[in-house]
Design a protein around this motif. Structure first.
Motif, PDB file in Angstrom:
ATOM      1  N   ARG A   9       0.845  -1.190   0.000  1.00 56.43           N
ATOM      2  CA  ARG A   9       0.000   0.000   0.000  1.00 56.43           C
ATOM      3  C   ARG A   9       0.881   1.240   0.000  1.00 56.43           C
ATOM      4  NH1 ARG A   9      -4.941  -1.871   0.278  1.00 56.43           N
ATOM      5  NH2 ARG A   9      -5.411  -3.731   1.530  1.00 56.43           N
ATOM      6  N   ASP A  10       0.274   2.396  -0.254  1.00 58.37           N
ATOM      7  CA  ASP A  10       1.037   3.626  -0.391  1.00 58.37           C
ATOM      8  C   ASP A  10       1.834   3.981   0.858  1.00 58.37           C
ATOM      9  OD1 ASP A  10       0.195   3.922  -2.959  1.00 58.37           O
ATOM     10  OD2 ASP A  10      -1.382   5.373  -2.509  1.00 58.37           O
ATOM     11  N   ASP A  11       1.357   3.529   2.030  1.00 57.82           N
ATOM     12  CA  ASP A  11       2.091   3.857   3.260  1.00 57.82           C
ATOM     13  C   ASP A  11       3.345   3.020   3.424  1.00 57.82           C
ATOM     14  OD1 ASP A  11       1.130   1.356   3.974  1.00 57.82           O
ATOM     15  OD2 ASP A  11      -0.202   2.090   5.543  1.00 57.82           O
ATOM     16  N   GLY A  12       3.518   2.015   2.574  1.00 53.88           N
ATOM     17  CA  GLY A  12       4.714   1.180   2.622  1.00 53.88           C
ATOM     18  C   GLY A  12       4.750   0.192   3.765  1.00 53.88           C
ATOM     19  N   ALA A  13       3.722   0.189   4.609  1.00 53.09           N
ATOM     20  CA  ALA A  13       3.744  -0.647   5.808  1.00 53.09           C
ATOM     21  C   ALA A  13       2.770  -1.815   5.716  1.00 53.09           C
ATOM     22  CB  ALA A  13       3.419   0.196   7.040  1.00 53.09           C
ATOM     23  N   HIS A  14       1.884  -1.799   4.736  1.00 49.82           N
ATOM     24  CA  HIS A  14       0.866  -2.841   4.638  1.00 49.82           C
ATOM     25  C   HIS A  14       0.987  -3.559   3.302  1.00 49.82           C
ATOM     26  CE1 HIS A  14      -0.767  -0.125   7.739  1.00 49.82           C
ATOM     27  NE2 HIS A  14      -1.303  -1.226   8.241  1.00 49.82           N
ATOM     28  N   VAL A  15       0.899  -4.887   3.355  1.00 51.48           N
ATOM     29  CA  VAL A  15       1.055  -5.726   2.175  1.00 51.48           C
ATOM     30  C   VAL A  15      -0.248  -5.740   1.389  1.00 51.48           C
ATOM     31  CG1 VAL A  15       1.622  -8.037   1.354  1.00 51.48           C
ATOM     32  CG2 VAL A  15       2.740  -7.125   3.400  1.00 51.48           C
ATOM     33  N   ALA A  16      -0.140  -5.596   0.068  1.00 52.83           N
ATOM     34  CA  ALA A  16      -1.332  -5.549  -0.786  1.00 52.83           C
ATOM     35  C   ALA A  16      -1.287  -6.575  -1.912  1.00 52.83           C
ATOM     36  CB  ALA A  16      -1.489  -4.144  -1.373  1.00 52.83           C
ATOM     37  N   VAL A  17      -0.287  -7.443  -1.916  1.00 54.85           N
ATOM     38  CA  VAL A  17      -0.077  -8.306  -3.079  1.00 54.85           C
ATOM     39  C   VAL A  17      -1.041  -9.486  -3.140  1.00 54.85           C
ATOM     40  CG1 VAL A  17       1.612  -9.910  -2.069  1.00 54.85           C
ATOM     41  CG2 VAL A  17       1.800  -9.243  -4.498  1.00 54.85           C
ATOM     42  N   ASP A  18      -1.751  -9.780  -2.058  1.00 58.99           N
ATOM     43  CA  ASP A  18      -2.682 -10.911  -2.067  1.00 58.99           C
ATOM     44  C   ASP A  18      -3.978 -10.490  -2.749  1.00 58.99           C
ATOM     45  OD1 ASP A  18      -4.046 -13.226  -1.679  1.00 58.99           O
ATOM     46  OD2 ASP A  18      -4.162 -13.104   0.504  1.00 58.99           O
ATOM     47  N   SER A  19      -3.960 -10.524  -4.073  1.00 60.77           N
ATOM     48  CA  SER A  19      -5.126 -10.082  -4.841  1.00 60.77           C
ATOM     49  C   SER A  19      -5.206 -10.865  -6.144  1.00 60.77           C
ATOM     50  CB  SER A  19      -5.024  -8.586  -5.154  1.00 60.77           C
ATOM     51  OG  SER A  19      -3.966  -8.342  -6.066  1.00 60.77           O
TER      52      SER A  19
END
Length: 430
Positions: free
Chosen positions: A223-233
């Protein structure tokens, strides 16, 4: 890369104009003597550190600055050509609190890491004409809502294609992944060629190619904040499947799993590839006298699932070290190097894509660099690499997972699940 030479005499004028500007203010309640002393202390000689300048384009720009600023001369410090070695040496000096470096020419992906570590100083937005830059490049210079660098040069991936072959077959260059796969699979073998290649060796280029595939499908890695993973999509799985299927079905040759930029460029330039994903510098090389494909190729934005895809932003930003000896002079030097006259020379002398938007529509420059309108389109739709203070670890995780995926050791579903776990572990370290 090979670079193009040009001359210009507007640089000294720009340097003189910029001489009166300071990058850092002085407290309003300081006395005149204290204010003068502070301003004096903030000005003086400095160093600019960069990766190896293979073409020597940067030295003449700094010579022009030095002629206009004899009391604020800048010395160029060149580190190894390898980005990894350059980053390691910069970090070693910055961690030690050394005053050796004043201005740093850093990869756009390093800005969050250097800012979070306190190695580079925040800059005043109003000091630089950011509205004149291509909007996506400004985002690469920010972290946690603050400006920590100024865009210097940019880059975006392009799809190079054999125009002569597509014209002969009555085909247009591909706009979608399905069109790319079909043409690479059916047309390339007719001409004794491989279909498509990018940069698939496990290094930073593989991270770029994977990130482009994921974003082109509508996903993201973090995510844009760099702290949360978003690749599980589903989008990320679709992006990885596009690359994995290409290798499995043969229109991405297995030889490409060992390609970096130059290996892939040579394969295209020697007539061995129908399609190539690479950076704008390839346009000049492939079009040069002696090239097997000179006059027989074109370049378009990267395709995606249903239309134009997304490129990853490349390029570099200029930052001021937190331990800079003369920060006001350092900020002025950055303003000089990002001014329009100098940005024009960055393109004509160094063949590096500028960050100033107006230059992409300059008729003289477009005649000399026909790819500029296409590159502008690619930059405007481009995305930054995953923003993270631990970007080096993020990139290594992406490379390791993608290597196993392309080698057929993991499915896209397994790759996404593994990458999600590894990126979550990296984020927890923060």
């Amino acid at each position: 890369m090979r670079w193009m030479r040009a001359a210009g005499r507007a640089l000294l004028v720009a340097a003189v104009v910029l001489a009166g500007h300071a990058g850092f203010g002085v407290r309003a309640d300081s006395g005149a003597a204290d204010s003068g002393a502070a301003a004096s202390a903030a000005r003086g000689p400095m160093t600019l550190v960069t990766a190896g300048d293979l073409t020597g384009y940067l030295s003449p720009l700094l010579d022009d600055w030095n002629r206009g600023h004899p009391g604020e001369r800048v010395t160029l410090v060149e580190l190894p050509e390898s980005a990894d070695e350059t980053r390691a040496q910069m970090i070693s000096e910055l961690r030690s609190g050394s005053h050796r470096f004043d201005v740093l020419n850093i990869d756009v992906a390093w800005t969050p890491e250097f800012a979070a570590a306190g190695w580079i100083a925040p800059l005043e937005r109003r000091r630089f004409p950011l509205d004149a830059f291509l909007p996506p490049v400004v985002d690469t210079a920010t972290f946690d809502g603050r400006l920590y660098a100024v865009p210097y040069v940019t880059n975006a991936g392009l799809l190079y294609y054999r125009k002569d072959i597509l014209d002969r077959e009555g085909e247009a260059p591909p706009r979608t992944w399905a069109e790319l796969a079909r043409q690479a699979r059916t047309l390339a073998p007719k001409y004794g060629m491989d279909g498509y290649a990018g940069q698939f060796l496990p290094y930073e280029g593989l991270t770029v190619n994977v990130t482009e595939a994921v974003h082109s499908a509508g996903g993201s890695v973090l995510r844009d904040d760099g702290a949360h993973v978003a690749v599980d999509s589903d989008a990320a799985r679709a992006g990885l499947r596009f690359l994995a299927d290409g290798v499995r079905d043969g229109w991405i040759p297995r030889e490409a799993l060992g390609y970096k930029e130059e290996e892939s460029r040579r394969a295209f330039q020697e007539g061995r590839l129908l399609f190539l994903r690479n950076w704008p510098y390839v346009y000049a090389d492939a079009g040069a006298e002696g090239s097997e494909v000179a006059g027989r190729f074109g370049a378009v934005p990267l395709p995606g699932p249903d239309g134009p895809g997304a490129s990853v932003l490349g390029g570099s930003n200029l930052a001021v070290s937190s331990h800079a000896r003369h920060p006001a002079s350092a900020a002025d030097l950055i303003a000089y190097l990002t001014s329009e006259p100098v940005q024009r020379q960055v393109l004509t002398r160094g063949a590096l894509p500028p960050v100033r938007a107006a230059l992409y529509e300059d008729p003289e420059l477009v005649r000399a660099h026909p790819y500029l309108p296409t590159l502008r389109q690619s930059v405007l739709s481009a995305v930054p690499r995953p923003k993270s203070p631990r970007y080096d670890q993020v990139s290594l995780a992406v490379q390791a997972v993608a290597q196993d995926l392309l080698a057929g050791r993991q499915t896209p579903e397994q790759a996404v699940a593994r990458l999600t776990r590894e990126l979550a572990a990296i984020s927890r370290k923060g």
